[in-house]
Design an enzyme around this catalytic site. Sequence first.
Site, PDB file in Angstrom:
ATOM      1  N   ASN A 469      45.329  82.554  -6.382  1.00  0.00           N
ATOM      2  CA  ASN A 469      45.016  82.884  -4.991  1.00  0.00           C
ATOM      3  C   ASN A 469      44.646  84.349  -4.867  1.00  0.00           C
ATOM      4  O   ASN A 469      44.992  85.180  -5.723  1.00  0.00           O
ATOM      5  CB  ASN A 469      46.210  82.582  -4.077  1.00  0.00           C
ATOM      6  N   CYS A 470      43.905  84.669  -3.803  1.00  0.00           N
ATOM      7  CA  CYS A 470      43.666  86.058  -3.436  1.00  0.00           C
ATOM      8  C   CYS A 470      44.372  86.296  -2.116  1.00  0.00           C
ATOM      9  O   CYS A 470      45.357  85.630  -1.813  1.00  0.00           O
ATOM     10  CB  CYS A 470      42.175  86.365  -3.379  1.00  0.00           C
ATOM     11  N   ILE A 471      43.867  87.177  -1.293  1.00  0.00           N
ATOM     12  CA  ILE A 471      44.602  87.560  -0.090  1.00  0.00           C
ATOM     13  C   ILE A 471      44.641  86.458   0.964  1.00  0.00           C
ATOM     14  O   ILE A 471      45.593  86.348   1.731  1.00  0.00           O
ATOM     15  CB  ILE A 471      44.013  88.865   0.492  1.00  0.00           C
ATOM     16  N   THR A 472      43.623  85.583   1.006  1.00  0.00           N
ATOM     17  CA  THR A 472      43.619  84.507   2.013  1.00  0.00           C
ATOM     18  C   THR A 472      43.230  83.153   1.438  1.00  0.00           C
ATOM     19  O   THR A 472      43.279  82.154   2.156  1.00  0.00           O
ATOM     20  CB  THR A 472      42.615  84.828   3.146  1.00  0.00           C
ATOM     21  N   ARG A 473      42.841  83.054   0.167  1.00  0.00           N
ATOM     22  CA  ARG A 473      42.266  81.816  -0.351  1.00  0.00           C
ATOM     23  C   ARG A 473      42.990  81.317  -1.606  1.00  0.00           C
ATOM     24  O   ARG A 473      43.430  82.107  -2.441  1.00  0.00           O
ATOM     25  CB  ARG A 473      40.790  82.020  -0.725  1.00  0.00           C
TER      26      ARG A 473
END
Length: 526
Positions: A469-473
């Site tokens: 994951n990244c910051i929102t996905r």
Amino acid sequence: MTNKATKVTFWEFFQSLGKTFMLPVALLSFSGIMLGIGSSLASQDVRELLPFLDNHVCIAIFTWMSKIGSFSFSFLPAMFAIAIPLGLAREDKGVAAFSGFVGYTVLSLSINFYLTIVGILPQTDPNILRANDIQSVLGIQSINTGILGAIFVGIIVYFLHERFRKIRLPDALAFFGGNRFVPIITMLTLGVVGLFVPIVWPFFAKAISGLGYVVNSAGAFGPFIFGTGERLLLPFGLHHILVALIRFTDAGGTMEVCNETVSGALTIFQAQLSCPTTTGFSESATRFLSQGKMPSFLGGLPGAALAMYVCAEPENRSKIKGLLISGVVACTVGGITEPLEFLFLFIAPVLYVIHALLTGIGFMVMSLLDVTIGNTDGNIIDFVVFGILHGTSTKWYWVPVIAAVWFVVYFFVFKFFILHFNIKTPGREVESKNDNNTNAQTTTSKSGYNTAQILEALGGADNIVSLDNCITRLRLSVKDINIVDDQKLKANKAIGVVRLNEHNLQVVIGPQVQLVKDELQQYLTQ
């Protein structure tokens, strides 16, 4: 077909590389807030305005905040060299991170060796040191390759890690095999690379300086290009690379602060924050930072959210109210825009292009007004800490004025397009009733999402090859993307689904993505 596969792999690699930037950048953002609060409250102007702060205890606390807040600025390249292999590696992440530190340190030592052999070092003459771009790197006199050098080190270490972490050596040397061999080969490889850096680095430095000259010679149009480009790259996950280039290299400007030459818009701003002799912030640096985002983040996107609410069917407004409010809060307080942007990105790309252009215009307008508010997020926290607390010299009073204008512009532009072209924004979909029934499923997980249903929509545990994951996905690789159910994901509160190719996709969750990913990981482990 071979060319197509190569391009896809190259694309995916840069997406993953951009994601690794978020770990040091997140710390940098928080460190900036600590540094901003400490430096502003310790200033003479604030102490005269608030006399109760003018005592030894308060001054000591504010000075302490400034000191620890300057940590990220002082060791930023080393943080990137560690974070990149840590983020890219799929296994033995600790070994990859340790090797990143080893590689960056050995590179600096090898450069120091070369400069000593050719007679440039040891040296104390500031003119000679400046002419050769020599600075103290982790206490070592070396060429200051900055973030760009750290990124190269991180990428090299990642490939060495993937290639050698399972190597089998002869029995006599078996102790050094496996993942223990990674820092060893890293030390040898970066030791050799460091001998060539003084030869090739001047060409890289001139290229970056040339890019910086082009950006800065564009005047106020430079921030427009940056702001628009950053928004247009965001859906593809490549915006972090452009942002890092402007924030941390000569492309974002070069300036001497407290007798030290620093490069990059954010680096300059934080150096000025921590410099006791600085009386104001450089507009040439802050024009690429928080202030440019504020018109769209604090005014524009909330206006777009109101337009989507007004354009929704009356019976559906109560159903989407929570979604829109949470998106506005994430945007204005956290500086996280994707929960709102992905509500219209896929169904109306033209609206997203307009949003990107208006963001770029916001950057340009704030630059023309000589506003000087720095940091990274463009949210209310940045506005208060780096704008209001630093006095009227930052011209913070322009922010609410321009944000209000952007609110009105976004509201009427979005309302016109949604109604005129019958765009199916939330609350206008034909399937909204069915979707609501699905959303009503009981969720008992800590994240507030029905992760079991999300996993099922992704094709089950057997279909998932990798999960990150990244910051929102959520970022996933799957065996068969055709069995992934986009509608079911959206029915379980996913904001959007981005299909990159036949095996890779991203699911936009929002601020709670880390908890969702952890819960999915537990299912996969079980």
